[in-house]
Design a protein around this motif. Structure first.
Motif, mmCIF file in Angstrom:
data_model
loop_
_atom_site.group_PDB
_atom_site.id
_atom_site.type_symbol
_atom_site.label_atom_id
_atom_site.label_comp_id
_atom_site.label_asym_id
_atom_site.label_seq_id
_atom_site.Cartn_x
_atom_site.Cartn_y
_atom_site.Cartn_z
ATOM 1 N N ARG A 41 0.831 -1.206 0.000
ATOM 2 C CA ARG A 41 0.000 0.000 0.000
ATOM 3 C C ARG A 41 0.859 1.247 0.000
ATOM 4 N N TYR A 230 -0.419 17.961 9.103
ATOM 5 C CA TYR A 230 -1.184 16.721 8.991
ATOM 6 C C TYR A 230 -2.552 16.993 8.376
ATOM 7 N N GLN A 231 -2.563 17.141 7.075
ATOM 8 C CA GLN A 231 -3.771 17.439 6.309
ATOM 9 C C GLN A 231 -3.724 16.671 4.995
ATOM 10 N N GLU A 232 -4.877 16.526 4.395
ATOM 11 C CA GLU A 232 -4.917 15.904 3.067
ATOM 12 C C GLU A 232 -4.370 16.839 2.008
ATOM 13 N N HIS A 233 -4.623 18.127 2.181
ATOM 14 C CA HIS A 233 -4.233 19.111 1.171
ATOM 15 C C HIS A 233 -3.011 19.893 1.640
ATOM 16 N N CYS A 261 0.205 16.231 -4.394
ATOM 17 C CA CYS A 261 -0.327 14.896 -4.680
ATOM 18 C C CYS A 261 0.272 13.874 -3.713
ATOM 19 N N GLY A 264 -1.409 14.159 -0.261
ATOM 20 C CA GLY A 264 -2.745 13.574 -0.270
ATOM 21 C C GLY A 264 -2.716 12.057 -0.282
ATOM 22 N N LYS A 265 -1.810 11.468 -1.077
ATOM 23 C CA LYS A 265 -1.715 10.013 -1.143
ATOM 24 C C LYS A 265 -1.293 9.429 0.201
ATOM 25 N N PHE A 267 -1.535 10.862 3.207
ATOM 26 C CA PHE A 267 -2.552 11.127 4.219
ATOM 27 C C PHE A 267 -3.685 10.106 4.132
ATOM 28 N N ASN A 268 -4.110 9.790 2.938
ATOM 29 C CA ASN A 268 -5.266 8.903 2.767
ATOM 30 C C ASN A 268 -4.910 7.419 2.846
ATOM 31 N N THR A 269 -3.625 7.094 2.805
ATOM 32 C CA THR A 269 -3.197 5.711 2.971
ATOM 33 C C THR A 269 -2.786 5.539 4.429
ATOM 34 N N THR A 270 -3.766 5.330 5.294
ATOM 35 C CA THR A 270 -3.517 5.424 6.732
ATOM 36 C C THR A 270 -2.622 4.320 7.281
#
Length: 344
Positions: A41, A230-233, A261, A264-265, A267-270
């Protein structure tokens, strides 16, 4: 009779040894399974150039840092978000990072290394192989509970071996509120002072530490606020980090267009930085401080702010430090005021 007892003792010792052996095998298999799942992942960034670059997760390089490459140390008080931050660094450079205790097995070859030195959970293991430092900060109001979570996951280990055996449990759970409150009250003053000492050590260039006199320049090239990072954006913290890495000698970065990018990747891949904690145990907001403890945190932040004069303190990061500390202080004061008003 004596021989019978001796044989029984020998059998007992053999059984214990076998049990320990199988325990180690089981733990190593669990670690390998976790690492395989994480690698499938985690992977890191491949930069596709163009007007609208797209990034996806691909394996970072394990290449040994060359002598002419600038190496970077990421230093923070424990519980301040190093895992997320160095994973972003890996994505920006496509080089795998290591750690000061060498749980990764990479600290002798890493281009980037993370540490909590001079905190007791950190160690200066890298000799003179690191060239520059980036300091990662977090509000102590959140850093201390997060540090306790890590201590809980490691079963309050006291040495390298105990910590190594607990690695499969890291980033998998949070302790009950009652356990937090007990640890908090027993360790609060010592850990708050450790937090202050950590900041002072790095922001004063490691004054008085022989390592910083001979091994590397300990004045940080950047001070990053994890609570903002610590943010997605993308935020200012991403660009501060990227600017330092982009200026390092002989270290190729991905295109600046793809930096956001990457964040974001990651952050969302916890599984890269948080894994199962949110599904196993109380959320961080439930870990509170007493009114008196919040007042002590605010006083400690005030003391740090008073220590640094932006006109007379060396280094280019003092303004960032003071801005971050002021934000922490204001947040802690607001929480203190709220608790006083509701009578906690």
């Amino acid at each position: 009779m004596h021989r019978l007892v001796k044989n029984k003792n020998r059998k007992y010792r053999c059984a214990v040894c076998l049990a320990l052996y199988y325990l180690c095998v089981t733990i190593n298999l669990a670690m390998k399974e976790r690492d395989i799942a994480r690698e499938t992942r985690r992977k890191l960034v491949v930069d596709l150039k163009g007007e609208n670059p797209y990034c996806y997760l691909s394996a970072p390089m394990y290449t040994e840092a060359a002598d002419n490459q600038t190496t970077t140390l990421l230093a923070s008080y424990p519980g301040s978000g190093k895992r997320f931050s160095w994973t972003v660094i890996e994505g920006l450079t496509n080089y795998r990072a290591g750690d000061d205790h060498n749980f990764s097995g990479l600290y002798e070859v890493s281009l980037h290394l993370k540490t909590s030195y001079p905190h007791k959970d950190g160690t200066w293991s890298w000799g003179d192989r690191m060239d520059q430092a980036i300091v990662l900060m977090r509000n102590p109001r959140w850093a201390l509970p997060s540090y306790h979570t890590m201590r809980f996951e490691l079963d309050y280990s006291t040495n390298w071996g105990e910590s190594y055996l607990r690695i499969p449990f890291v980033y998998t759970m949070r302790p009950a509120v009652a356990l937090w409150e007990t640890w908090r009250d027993e360790n609060f003053e010592a850990e708050l002072q450790s937090y202050v000492d950590f900041i002072n050590f790095w922001m004063q260039g490691g004054a008085g530490d022989d390592h910083c006199a001979t091994d590397m320049d300990c004045l940080p090239k950047a001070v990053i606020d994890f609570d903002i990072f610590y943010q997605e954006h993308p935020t200012t913290e991403l660009f501060k980090l990227g600017k330092v890495l982009n200026a390092t000698e002989n270290v190729e970065m991905i295109s600046a267009q793809a930096w956001s990018c990457v964040q974001g990747k990651v952050f969302n891949t916890t599984i890269l930085h948080n894994a199962n904690r949110n599904r196993n145990g109380p959320l961080p907001d439930s870990k509170l401080f007493t009114v008196n403890q919040l007042a002590q945190i605010e006083a400690a932040l005030d003391g740090l702010i008073a220590t640094y004069d932006p006109l007379n303190t060396p280094g280019s990061t003092i303004h960032d430090l003071l801005y971050i500390l002021e934000g922490y202080k204001n947040a802690v004061h607001a929480e203190w005021e709220f608790e006083v008003n509701i009578g906690l």
